[in-house]
Scaffold this active site. Sequence first.
Site, short mmCIF file in Angstrom:
data_model
loop_
_atom_site.label_atom_id
_atom_site.label_comp_id
_atom_site.label_asym_id
_atom_site.label_seq_id
_atom_site.Cartn_x
_atom_site.Cartn_y
_atom_site.Cartn_z
N HIS A 190 0.84 -1.20 0.00
CA HIS A 190 0.00 0.00 0.00
C HIS A 190 0.88 1.26 0.00
O HIS A 190 0.48 2.31 -0.52
CB HIS A 190 -0.90 0.05 1.24
CG HIS A 190 -1.97 -1.00 1.26
ND1 HIS A 190 -1.76 -2.26 1.79
CD2 HIS A 190 -3.25 -1.00 0.82
CE1 HIS A 190 -2.87 -2.97 1.68
NE2 HIS A 190 -3.78 -2.22 1.10
N ASP A 262 -4.97 -5.90 -7.73
CA ASP A 262 -5.12 -5.27 -6.43
C ASP A 262 -5.32 -3.77 -6.69
O ASP A 262 -5.13 -3.29 -7.82
CB ASP A 262 -3.88 -5.52 -5.57
CG ASP A 262 -4.17 -5.42 -4.07
OD1 ASP A 262 -5.26 -4.93 -3.70
OD2 ASP A 262 -3.30 -5.83 -3.28
#
Length: 517
Positions: A190, A262
């Site tokens: 992330h 993702d």
Amino acid sequence: MSTTIRGGAGQDLRRDILTTLLPGFAGPEAPEWLLGLLGEGLGGVCIFGSNVVSPAQLAGLTAELRAANPLAVVAIDEEGGDVTRLFFDRGAPYPGNAVLGRIDDVELTRNIGRAVGEALVAVGCTMTFAPDADINSNAANPVIGVRSFGAEPGLVARHTAAWVEGVQSVGIDASAKHFPGHGDTATDSHLALPVVDLPLDALHGRELAPFRAAIAAGTRSIMTSHILLPQLDAEHPATLSPRILHGLLRGELGYEGVIVSDALDMAGASGGRGIPEAAVLALAAGCDLLCIGTDNTGEQMEEIAQAIADAVATGRLAAERVADAAARVRALADAPRPTGEAVASAAAGTTPVDLPPGLADRVAASFHVASGALDRLCGTGSIGTVVRVETVANIAVGGVPWGPFALAAAPDADRPAPAWLTDVAEVVLDAATALPDPTALAGPVVVIGKDLHRHAFAVEAIDRLRAARADVVTVDMGWPSEDLAYADLATFGASRGVAATFAELVQDALTAAAGVS
């Protein structure tokens, strides 16, 4: 603003482009831009915790989304453990993958997958970004941890397959993740781009084993990871790598289902290049459905769609690749979707949670409890101080209430707050808060946190407590270090279901000690 591809083949291309996009949005109501794009063929929507108020509200929201586009994917990150969106306000009632791996009963795992699926059917979702098929071989992993079934390839493979079978048995599409394996990382994708420099034989013998099992079990989708594997592609992370997606996943592993990226707003994918360019590269690499992120806007979607259209116009991206991706996404709508009582339950404001009988005892047996730890904590019949270690949750988990503190923050009849927690002094410890004088704390002292060994401030505080007194017990509700040095008791999960079992274990020990005294 709209993309400049109108009329004839251009209109078909726009629809195909939109079908590959899976945005999120802010708040509990569908914005007009989202409903409009769904009407044009937008591939679907990703539901986040901020979109959920209640089961009835979510069921109404998903019905509105599907009315705008009956072919739309309604996806959600519901892993059945620490990562939950459906139970974002209180924590999930399920045990989570690491606990299931420690119990190692594939039929139980299949039943939990089915139970998660039934809860999602009730609120109108069609896909869950689960199971996590990563092998957590690195105990310092900041983003996987208890989301994994374990550290051994065979165990993770068989439980991945069972979870896929369970959730898909009730009509919810599984999405095994994060291909080709995010378990051996010490970086959160992330926030940055992790590098996994594994030899190819190690990748094939370890990381890929659960994905082979998921494919054999018929998983309808597989989610990519934003990690760099230099032995396969030294330039592109997996999500953007034709060698990894087209060559390895499609070619060597023979996977024919939907490949989902993702979230492209993550630094591991879009850092330094932006989301529109990441979207072009992901499609070219072999992704079919692009998870964009959360709190997206109509302007963002048009910018991404335009970038894809421009890439087709300039020959960087084949229109046939976009059409192939869109066709795979639309084919998901052909999967049987149950209706009737399960969906009607959400309209009544409930979410079905059908857990196997005797589950709590099996979860308790999966805990690591060091010799003498419960006696040291509960031997006097009461606990003096709870030291609550608060660390920054990774973005995948978010702000979900965790551990026994979830029971206190959101009590209900089935999971009441434990008396031993509400009747004692509490010290909240974080990276900015110093530990009080250890000798001034009422004892016994229980320290409760997640991944305690990964946080220097927690390690320092525990060392100080242990040096000052003998009545300290550490409880790690994350993935502990291999030597268990900071985990006198380890639960391998902090979901509401695990927390309730832990709370009852402590309460029983306290009651027994009080009875003896």
